[in-house]
Design a protein around this motif. Sequence first.
Motif, mmCIF file in Angstrom:
data_model
loop_
_atom_site.group_PDB
_atom_site.id
_atom_site.type_symbol
_atom_site.label_atom_id
_atom_site.label_comp_id
_atom_site.label_asym_id
_atom_site.label_seq_id
_atom_site.Cartn_x
_atom_site.Cartn_y
_atom_site.Cartn_z
ATOM 1 N N ALA A 64 -74.239 16.336 -7.806
ATOM 2 C CA ALA A 64 -72.974 16.807 -9.418
ATOM 3 C C ALA A 64 -72.056 15.799 -8.575
ATOM 4 O O ALA A 64 -72.065 15.195 -8.033
ATOM 5 C CB ALA A 64 -72.010 17.981 -8.049
ATOM 6 N N GLY A 65 -71.092 15.618 -9.871
ATOM 7 C CA GLY A 65 -70.277 15.079 -10.193
ATOM 8 C C GLY A 65 -69.391 14.396 -11.403
ATOM 9 O O GLY A 65 -69.405 15.468 -12.063
ATOM 10 N N ALA A 66 -68.645 14.264 -11.580
ATOM 11 C CA ALA A 66 -67.936 13.916 -12.449
ATOM 12 C C ALA A 66 -66.426 13.012 -12.520
ATOM 13 O O ALA A 66 -66.352 12.835 -11.306
ATOM 14 C CB ALA A 66 -66.680 15.773 -12.480
ATOM 15 N N PHE A 67 -66.564 12.139 -13.587
ATOM 16 C CA PHE A 67 -64.882 12.086 -13.788
ATOM 17 C C PHE A 67 -63.436 12.538 -12.971
ATOM 18 O O PHE A 67 -63.923 13.518 -14.073
ATOM 19 C CB PHE A 67 -64.537 11.065 -14.791
ATOM 20 N N VAL A 68 -62.836 12.171 -12.535
ATOM 21 C CA VAL A 68 -62.061 13.298 -11.525
ATOM 22 C C VAL A 68 -60.430 12.824 -11.410
ATOM 23 O O VAL A 68 -60.503 11.634 -11.515
ATOM 24 C CB VAL A 68 -62.341 14.090 -10.317
ATOM 25 N N GLY A 69 -59.798 13.732 -12.009
ATOM 26 C CA GLY A 69 -58.282 13.260 -12.341
ATOM 27 C C GLY A 69 -56.898 14.366 -12.249
ATOM 28 O O GLY A 69 -57.485 14.914 -12.261
ATOM 29 N N TYR A 70 -55.752 13.444 -11.131
ATOM 30 C CA TYR A 70 -54.589 14.608 -11.689
ATOM 31 C C TYR A 70 -53.768 13.691 -11.803
ATOM 32 O O TYR A 70 -53.057 12.435 -11.529
ATOM 33 C CB TYR A 70 -54.751 14.994 -9.749
ATOM 34 N N PRO A 71 -52.605 14.520 -12.649
ATOM 35 C CA PRO A 71 -51.485 13.768 -12.657
ATOM 36 C C PRO A 71 -50.623 13.552 -11.887
ATOM 37 O O PRO A 71 -48.871 12.206 -12.006
ATOM 38 C CB PRO A 71 -50.913 14.548 -14.414
ATOM 39 N N THR A 72 -50.259 14.484 -10.429
ATOM 40 C CA THR A 72 -49.097 14.013 -9.803
ATOM 41 C C THR A 72 -50.172 13.669 -8.262
ATOM 42 O O THR A 72 -50.298 13.765 -8.685
ATOM 43 C CB THR A 72 -47.860 15.254 -9.900
ATOM 44 N N ALA A 73 -48.903 14.106 -7.567
ATOM 45 C CA ALA A 73 -49.180 14.451 -6.475
ATOM 46 C C ALA A 73 -50.034 15.222 -5.639
ATOM 47 O O ALA A 73 -49.656 16.781 -6.582
ATOM 48 C CB ALA A 73 -48.089 13.763 -5.218
ATOM 49 N N GLY A 74 -51.115 15.186 -5.515
ATOM 50 C CA GLY A 74 -52.455 16.570 -5.149
ATOM 51 C C GLY A 74 -53.591 16.115 -4.886
ATOM 52 O O GLY A 74 -53.666 15.432 -4.606
ATOM 53 N N SER A 75 -53.996 17.004 -5.745
ATOM 54 C CA SER A 75 -55.558 17.300 -5.305
ATOM 55 C C SER A 75 -56.602 17.397 -6.215
ATOM 56 O O SER A 75 -56.090 18.883 -6.865
ATOM 57 C CB SER A 75 -55.999 17.477 -3.357
ATOM 58 N N ALA A 76 -57.776 17.639 -6.729
ATOM 59 C CA ALA A 76 -58.577 18.280 -7.773
ATOM 60 C C ALA A 76 -59.914 18.440 -7.100
ATOM 61 O O ALA A 76 -60.538 16.772 -6.256
ATOM 62 C CB ALA A 76 -58.403 17.706 -8.569
ATOM 63 N N ASN A 77 -60.072 19.114 -6.834
ATOM 64 C CA ASN A 77 -61.870 18.890 -6.331
ATOM 65 C C ASN A 77 -62.154 20.438 -6.788
ATOM 66 O O ASN A 77 -62.579 21.094 -7.889
ATOM 67 C CB ASN A 77 -61.533 19.703 -4.602
ATOM 68 N N ALA A 78 -64.149 19.790 -7.023
ATOM 69 C CA ALA A 78 -64.972 20.510 -7.024
ATOM 70 C C ALA A 78 -66.004 21.276 -5.792
ATOM 71 O O ALA A 78 -65.637 21.037 -4.946
ATOM 72 C CB ALA A 78 -65.991 19.640 -8.275
ATOM 73 N N TYR A 79 -66.310 22.782 -6.589
ATOM 74 C CA TYR A 79 -66.630 23.476 -6.125
ATOM 75 C C TYR A 79 -68.557 23.821 -7.000
ATOM 76 O O TYR A 79 -68.721 24.000 -7.509
ATOM 77 C CB TYR A 79 -66.303 25.042 -5.704
ATOM 78 N N LEU A 80 -69.643 24.142 -5.476
ATOM 79 C CA LEU A 80 -70.926 24.777 -5.849
ATOM 80 C C LEU A 80 -71.199 25.865 -5.352
ATOM 81 O O LEU A 80 -70.546 26.643 -4.158
ATOM 82 C CB LEU A 80 -71.797 23.902 -5.429
#
Length: 150
Positions: A66-82
């Motif tokens: 699995a893959g993606a181009f991941v981004g977040y605009p402020t302090a924090g996190s962005a996560n992908a799950y299956l």
Amino acid sequence: VLGQLPNGDHGIELIDLSGNTQELLPALDDYVGTTLSTASGTPVSLGGSPTITINVGASGDCEVTAGAFVGYPTAGSANAYLLIDGGTAHSIFGMSGSSAGAGNLQSTRRISTWLGPTLTPNTAHTFTMQYAATGGTGNFSANYLKVQPL
């Protein structure tokens, strides 16, 4: 035959002199080019999330990429799950930081070594990507999911 097979799988298909066929190493993939966004702190399926339904063989095992181009605009996190067959969402990749961030992420996991138990053999299973973010909206583009029974 090597490549995309008549049934939509990717892999190797052997054809004997009588015209009988047998697939070797079949795989299915799903690519979603549009950006999927969420501010949910818990994993959610988003409209257009990559989804694959495929039969696993006698081993009950498969490899998932699995893959993606991941981004977040402020302090924090962005996560992908299956998510497999509507069960528990398992983290597959993500990123976090104290300021805005972006990156191209990918992960390949073998079910038997990643989750422990194998899947029910010789049965169709559904694999769906889910997403979560903290501290703002996570953006996921060029989403890719591939499942290859072993």
